[in-house]
Design a protein around this motif. Sequence first.
Motif, mmCIF file in Angstrom:
data_model
loop_
_atom_site.group_PDB
_atom_site.id
_atom_site.type_symbol
_atom_site.label_atom_id
_atom_site.label_comp_id
_atom_site.label_asym_id
_atom_site.label_seq_id
_atom_site.Cartn_x
_atom_site.Cartn_y
_atom_site.Cartn_z
ATOM 1 N N ASN A 138 11.119 26.312 -65.749
ATOM 2 C CA ASN A 138 12.239 26.038 -64.854
ATOM 3 C C ASN A 138 13.582 26.316 -65.536
ATOM 4 N N LYS A 139 13.717 25.872 -66.774
ATOM 5 C CA LYS A 139 14.969 26.089 -67.517
ATOM 6 C C LYS A 139 15.198 27.570 -67.831
ATOM 7 N N LEU A 158 10.820 20.809 -59.562
ATOM 8 C CA LEU A 158 9.827 21.604 -58.852
ATOM 9 C C LEU A 158 10.477 22.184 -57.610
ATOM 10 N N GLY A 159 10.171 23.437 -57.307
ATOM 11 C CA GLY A 159 10.723 24.061 -56.114
ATOM 12 C C GLY A 159 10.068 23.559 -54.844
ATOM 13 N N VAL A 161 9.436 26.929 -59.864
ATOM 14 C CA VAL A 161 8.020 26.583 -60.025
ATOM 15 C C VAL A 161 7.572 25.808 -58.792
ATOM 16 N N VAL A 162 6.517 26.314 -58.142
ATOM 17 C CA VAL A 162 5.966 25.647 -56.965
ATOM 18 C C VAL A 162 4.483 25.404 -57.167
ATOM 19 N N ILE A 163 3.975 24.416 -56.464
ATOM 20 C CA ILE A 163 2.558 24.052 -56.536
ATOM 21 C C ILE A 163 1.892 24.440 -55.221
ATOM 22 N N ALA A 164 0.701 25.039 -55.310
ATOM 23 C CA ALA A 164 -0.127 25.357 -54.149
ATOM 24 C C ALA A 164 -1.507 24.760 -54.416
ATOM 25 N N THR A 165 -1.877 23.732 -53.653
ATOM 26 C CA THR A 165 -3.076 22.970 -53.988
ATOM 27 C C THR A 165 -3.925 22.643 -52.757
ATOM 28 N N ILE A 219 4.291 13.426 -60.155
ATOM 29 C CA ILE A 219 4.460 14.703 -60.852
ATOM 30 C C ILE A 219 5.921 15.143 -60.798
ATOM 31 N N THR A 220 6.520 15.064 -59.613
ATOM 32 C CA THR A 220 7.921 15.464 -59.437
ATOM 33 C C THR A 220 8.831 14.641 -60.341
ATOM 34 N N GLN A 221 8.597 13.342 -60.384
ATOM 35 C CA GLN A 221 9.413 12.440 -61.211
ATOM 36 C C GLN A 221 9.274 12.763 -62.700
ATOM 37 N N ARG A 222 8.046 13.020 -63.142
ATOM 38 C CA ARG A 222 7.831 13.363 -64.554
ATOM 39 C C ARG A 222 8.587 14.638 -64.925
ATOM 40 N N VAL A 223 8.530 15.631 -64.039
ATOM 41 C CA VAL A 223 9.236 16.893 -64.290
ATOM 42 C C VAL A 223 10.748 16.638 -64.346
#
Length: 191
Positions: free
Chosen positions: A40-41, A83-84, A46-50, A72-76
């Motif tokens: 990201n930096k 996260l996108g 970055v996106v998740i597809a699950t 997960i979003t909070q950790r990132v």
Amino acid sequence: MKLIILDRDGVINHDRDDYVKSADECIPIAGSIDAIVRLNKAGFTVVIATNQAGLAKGKFELEDLEAMHEKITQRVEETGGELGGIFYCPHHPDDNCKCRKPKPGLLDAIEAEFNTSVESCYFIGDSLRDLQAAVQKGCKPVLVKTGNGVRTLAQLTVPSFQTTPPIIDADQVQVFDNLAAAADFILATTH
């Protein structure tokens, strides 16, 4: 737009045979959150597809899924990134929906959300479904050995497994030990 697509279970967090059913069971794989932040930096969205069939199977509720994604979003975010988006298929495997990987529906949704093409972007997963979805949309398929990755790698070397389209050429799949190693490679080759 520089986009990277990640599968969730087995790539970002540890997978479970009985499904990841709660935020407490959603345990990040060592280095995965940091890898997302580093990407990201470096300018990647970055996106998740699950696939989340556990929802349709009654293994957990929508609130549980939202709590996992919030964790997960909070950790990132706590680590300095973002996260996108998180795109998920809530359907049962028998539903024949358009969004369950290996079908490309989640990737179509990502394209629509960001008004861009996913062609030539990295798609990092741990299962054959991830690689098949990636190839269908012209993404660069990346396999990590965490989660189901080692089993998937063995499948890639068995020619008879290659009968259902799209055919995955093992030579076109880049393989890394984990998301952190995949991120190292992407960052080294794109800058």
